[in-house]
Design a protein around this motif. Structure first.
Motif, PDB file in Angstrom:
ATOM      1  N   LYS A  10       0.837  -1.217   0.000  1.00  0.00           N
ATOM      2  CA  LYS A  10       0.000   0.000   0.000  1.00  0.00           C
ATOM      3  C   LYS A  10       0.861   1.252   0.000  1.00  0.00           C
ATOM      4  O   LYS A  10       0.608   2.196  -0.739  1.00  0.00           O
ATOM      5  CB  LYS A  10      -0.930   0.013   1.210  1.00  0.00           C
ATOM      6  N   SER A  11       1.875   1.247   0.844  1.00  0.00           N
ATOM      7  CA  SER A  11       2.774   2.388   0.927  1.00  0.00           C
ATOM      8  C   SER A  11       3.540   2.584  -0.377  1.00  0.00           C
ATOM      9  O   SER A  11       3.701   3.713  -0.851  1.00  0.00           O
ATOM     10  CB  SER A  11       3.743   2.175   2.087  1.00  0.00           C
ATOM     11  N   LEU A  12       3.966   1.504  -0.973  1.00  0.00           N
ATOM     12  CA  LEU A  12       4.707   1.570  -2.240  1.00  0.00           C
ATOM     13  C   LEU A  12       3.833   2.106  -3.369  1.00  0.00           C
ATOM     14  O   LEU A  12       4.281   2.927  -4.171  1.00  0.00           O
ATOM     15  CB  LEU A  12       5.268   0.194  -2.590  1.00  0.00           C
ATOM     16  N   ILE A  13       2.586   1.670  -3.426  1.00  0.00           N
ATOM     17  CA  ILE A  13       1.661   2.163  -4.465  1.00  0.00           C
ATOM     18  C   ILE A  13       1.438   3.665  -4.314  1.00  0.00           C
ATOM     19  O   ILE A  13       1.480   4.416  -5.296  1.00  0.00           O
ATOM     20  CB  ILE A  13       0.326   1.393  -4.424  1.00  0.00           C
ATOM     21  N   LEU A  14       1.244   4.124  -3.075  1.00  0.00           N
ATOM     22  CA  LEU A  14       1.059   5.557  -2.841  1.00  0.00           C
ATOM     23  C   LEU A  14       2.326   6.340  -3.197  1.00  0.00           C
ATOM     24  O   LEU A  14       2.247   7.439  -3.746  1.00  0.00           O
ATOM     25  CB  LEU A  14       0.646   5.805  -1.394  1.00  0.00           C
ATOM     26  N   LEU A  15       3.488   5.759  -2.919  1.00  0.00           N
ATOM     27  CA  LEU A  15       4.738   6.400  -3.301  1.00  0.00           C
ATOM     28  C   LEU A  15       4.849   6.499  -4.830  1.00  0.00           C
ATOM     29  O   LEU A  15       5.264   7.532  -5.360  1.00  0.00           O
ATOM     30  CB  LEU A  15       5.938   5.643  -2.738  1.00  0.00           C
ATOM     31  N   MET A  16       4.450   5.448  -5.530  1.00  0.00           N
ATOM     32  CA  MET A  16       4.490   5.477  -7.000  1.00  0.00           C
ATOM     33  C   MET A  16       3.520   6.526  -7.554  1.00  0.00           C
ATOM     34  O   MET A  16       3.828   7.201  -8.541  1.00  0.00           O
ATOM     35  CB  MET A  16       4.205   4.091  -7.569  1.00  0.00           C
ATOM     36  N   LEU A  17       2.358   6.682  -6.917  1.00  0.00           N
ATOM     37  CA  LEU A  17       1.424   7.738  -7.331  1.00  0.00           C
ATOM     38  C   LEU A  17       2.043   9.115  -7.109  1.00  0.00           C
ATOM     39  O   LEU A  17       1.886  10.019  -7.942  1.00  0.00           O
ATOM     40  CB  LEU A  17       0.102   7.616  -6.576  1.00  0.00           C
ATOM     41  N   ALA A  18       2.766   9.273  -6.003  1.00  0.00           N
ATOM     42  CA  ALA A  18       3.445  10.541  -5.724  1.00  0.00           C
ATOM     43  C   ALA A  18       4.493  10.835  -6.800  1.00  0.00           C
ATOM     44  O   ALA A  18       4.571  11.954  -7.318  1.00  0.00           O
ATOM     45  CB  ALA A  18       4.091  10.504  -4.338  1.00  0.00           C
ATOM     46  N   VAL A  19       5.273   9.836  -7.142  1.00  0.00           N
ATOM     47  CA  VAL A  19       6.304  10.001  -8.169  1.00  0.00           C
ATOM     48  C   VAL A  19       5.666  10.331  -9.519  1.00  0.00           C
ATOM     49  O   VAL A  19       6.123  11.216 -10.240  1.00  0.00           O
ATOM     50  CB  VAL A  19       7.186   8.735  -8.275  1.00  0.00           C
ATOM     51  N   THR A  20       4.579   9.639  -9.838  1.00  0.00           N
ATOM     52  CA  THR A  20       3.865   9.907 -11.095  1.00  0.00           C
ATOM     53  C   THR A  20       3.366  11.340 -11.143  1.00  0.00           C
ATOM     54  O   THR A  20       3.509  12.025 -12.166  1.00  0.00           O
ATOM     55  CB  THR A  20       2.692   8.923 -11.264  1.00  0.00           C
ATOM     56  N   ALA A  21       2.786  11.815 -10.044  1.00  0.00           N
ATOM     57  CA  ALA A  21       2.299  13.199  -9.997  1.00  0.00           C
ATOM     58  C   ALA A  21       3.442  14.177 -10.195  1.00  0.00           C
ATOM     59  O   ALA A  21       3.324  15.144 -10.961  1.00  0.00           O
ATOM     60  CB  ALA A  21       1.582  13.460  -8.671  1.00  0.00           C
ATOM     61  N   LEU A  22       4.559  13.927  -9.547  1.00  0.00           N
ATOM     62  CA  LEU A  22       5.691  14.842  -9.650  1.00  0.00           C
ATOM     63  C   LEU A  22       6.303  14.828 -11.052  1.00  0.00           C
ATOM     64  O   LEU A  22       6.575  15.883 -11.629  1.00  0.00           O
ATOM     65  CB  LEU A  22       6.751  14.485  -8.612  1.00  0.00           C
ATOM     66  N   LEU A  23       6.512  13.651 -11.598  1.00  0.00           N
ATOM     67  CA  LEU A  23       7.128  13.570 -12.936  1.00  0.00           C
ATOM     68  C   LEU A  23       6.188  14.029 -14.042  1.00  0.00           C
ATOM     69  O   LEU A  23       6.637  14.411 -15.120  1.00  0.00           O
ATOM     70  CB  LEU A  23       7.621  12.145 -13.194  1.00  0.00           C
ATOM     71  N   SER A  24       4.872  14.011 -13.778  1.00  0.00           N
ATOM     72  CA  SER A  24       3.926  14.479 -14.794  1.00  0.00           C
ATOM     73  C   SER A  24       4.061  15.973 -15.055  1.00  0.00           C
ATOM     74  O   SER A  24       3.606  16.468 -16.076  1.00  0.00           O
ATOM     75  CB  SER A  24       2.484  14.142 -14.395  1.00  0.00           C
ATOM     76  N   THR A  25       4.726  16.687 -14.145  1.00  0.00           N
ATOM     77  CA  THR A  25       4.935  18.121 -14.374  1.00  0.00           C
ATOM     78  C   THR A  25       5.746  18.352 -15.644  1.00  0.00           C
ATOM     79  O   THR A  25       5.559  19.366 -16.316  1.00  0.00           O
ATOM     80  CB  THR A  25       5.654  18.785 -13.179  1.00  0.00           C
ATOM     81  N   LEU A  26       6.617  17.418 -15.976  1.00  0.00           N
ATOM     82  CA  LEU A  26       7.404  17.539 -17.203  1.00  0.00           C
ATOM     83  C   LEU A  26       6.508  17.456 -18.432  1.00  0.00           C
ATOM     84  O   LEU A  26       6.699  18.169 -19.417  1.00  0.00           O
ATOM     85  CB  LEU A  26       8.478  16.451 -17.251  1.00  0.00           C
ATOM     86  N   LEU A  27       5.510  16.584 -18.372  1.00  0.00           N
ATOM     87  CA  LEU A  27       4.571  16.413 -19.475  1.00  0.00           C
ATOM     88  C   LEU A  27       3.689  17.647 -19.643  1.00  0.00           C
ATOM     89  O   LEU A  27       3.552  18.181 -20.740  1.00  0.00           O
ATOM     90  CB  LEU A  27       3.702  15.174 -19.233  1.00  0.00           C
ATOM     91  N   TRP A  28       3.109  18.111 -18.530  1.00  0.00           N
ATOM     92  CA  TRP A  28       2.209  19.270 -18.612  1.00  0.00           C
ATOM     93  C   TRP A  28       2.956  20.514 -19.066  1.00  0.00           C
ATOM     94  O   TRP A  28       2.405  21.333 -19.794  1.00  0.00           O
ATOM     95  CB  TRP A  28       1.545  19.521 -17.263  1.00  0.00           C
ATOM     96  N   GLY A  29       4.198  20.644 -18.637  1.00  0.00           N
ATOM     97  CA  GLY A  29       4.985  21.812 -19.025  1.00  0.00           C
ATOM     98  C   GLY A  29       5.204  21.904 -20.520  1.00  0.00           C
ATOM     99  O   GLY A  29       5.285  22.992 -21.078  1.00  0.00           O
ATOM    100  N   SER A  30       5.243  20.762 -21.184  1.00  0.00           N
ATOM    101  CA  SER A  30       5.446  20.782 -22.627  1.00  0.00           C
ATOM    102  C   SER A  30       4.126  20.885 -23.397  1.00  0.00           C
ATOM    103  O   SER A  30       4.122  21.276 -24.561  1.00  0.00           O
ATOM    104  CB  SER A  30       6.207  19.523 -23.074  1.00  0.00           C
ATOM    105  N   MET A  31       3.018  20.550 -22.757  1.00  0.00           N
ATOM    106  CA  MET A  31       1.719  20.551 -23.452  1.00  0.00           C
ATOM    107  C   MET A  31       0.942  21.858 -23.309  1.00  0.00           C
ATOM    108  O   MET A  31       0.279  22.286 -24.241  1.00  0.00           O
ATOM    109  CB  MET A  31       0.847  19.399 -22.938  1.00  0.00           C
ATOM    110  N   VAL A  32       1.001  22.476 -22.164  1.00  0.00           N
ATOM    111  CA  VAL A  32       0.192  23.665 -21.882  1.00  0.00           C
ATOM    112  C   VAL A  32       1.002  24.903 -22.225  1.00  0.00           C
ATOM    113  O   VAL A  32       2.122  25.073 -21.756  1.00  0.00           O
ATOM    114  CB  VAL A  32      -0.246  23.677 -20.401  1.00  0.00           C
TER     115      VAL A  32
END
Length: 190
Positions: A137-159
């Motif tokens: 459970k903790s690992l899944i939540l950590l992976m969601l945190a990492v996904t949210a943080l790394l998604s900033t790279l994607l949004w920065g190039s799209m918006v």
């Protein structure tokens, strides 16, 4: 920059939640954890003032954001997950990552190597994930945190709209803090 300013409150809320939700039971690491969150909270508060008013706090906002990026984020990750570093070697590595973050801060004062802090952040998150692999459970939540943080790279190039782009970035950072705090709460339930 209304959206940028308002979304700073999401970051502030998630940081305050992190301060309240994680118990202070690791001695000096709890202190480092809390100081790192307070530094980032200061950066976020100054960002809200900067975006929502005519008060010029840009230099202060940049200063605290710089500290948050180069050392506070790494210290927050390690301090909050300190109990998963359950062997002497893991604690030495975790302490070493904090020292590398401090070195990154000092190097970036004199020359721009911002990629260094991103590599260190990803390394710290991967090491923490490896150490908490027995708690799914903790690992899944950590992976969601990492996904949210790394998604900033994607949004920065799209918006393309700067206000919206910064607002989405702030939302992703707030989600990062929320998910990682929830991950740490799972660690402390064991």
């Amino acid at each position: 920059m209304l959206i940028s300013g308002l979304t700073e409150f999401l970051i502030m809320g998630s940081i305050i939640y992190a301060l309240i939700a994680i118990p202070a039971n690791h001695g000096y690491m709890s202190t480092l954890y809390r100081v790192s969150l307070l530094l980032t909270l200061t950066a976020s508060t100054l960002g809200a003032i900067m975006f929502l008013s005519s008060v010029d706090v840009t230099a202060y906002h940049q200063y605290f954001t710089f500290i948050s990026k180069h050392i506070a984020l790494t210290t927050f990750i390690i301090g909050g997950a300190w109990s998963v570093y359950n062997s002497r070697m893991k604690r030495i590595i975790a302490g070493g990552l904090i020292l590398v973050a401090l070195t990154s801060l000092l190097i970036n004062i004199y020359t721009e190597l911002s990629l260094m802090s991103m590599i260190l952040l990803v390394t710290t998150l991967a090491f923490t994930g490896f150490c908490m692999k027995s708690n799914i459970k903790s690992l899944i939540l950590l992976m969601l945190a990492v996904t949210a943080l790394l998604s900033t790279l994607l949004w920065g190039s799209m918006v393309k709209d700067k206000d919206l782009m910064i607002g989405i970035y702030h939302l992703c950072v707030a989600l990062f803090y929320l998910f990682i705090t929830l991950s740490y709460k799972q660690i402390n339930r064991i």
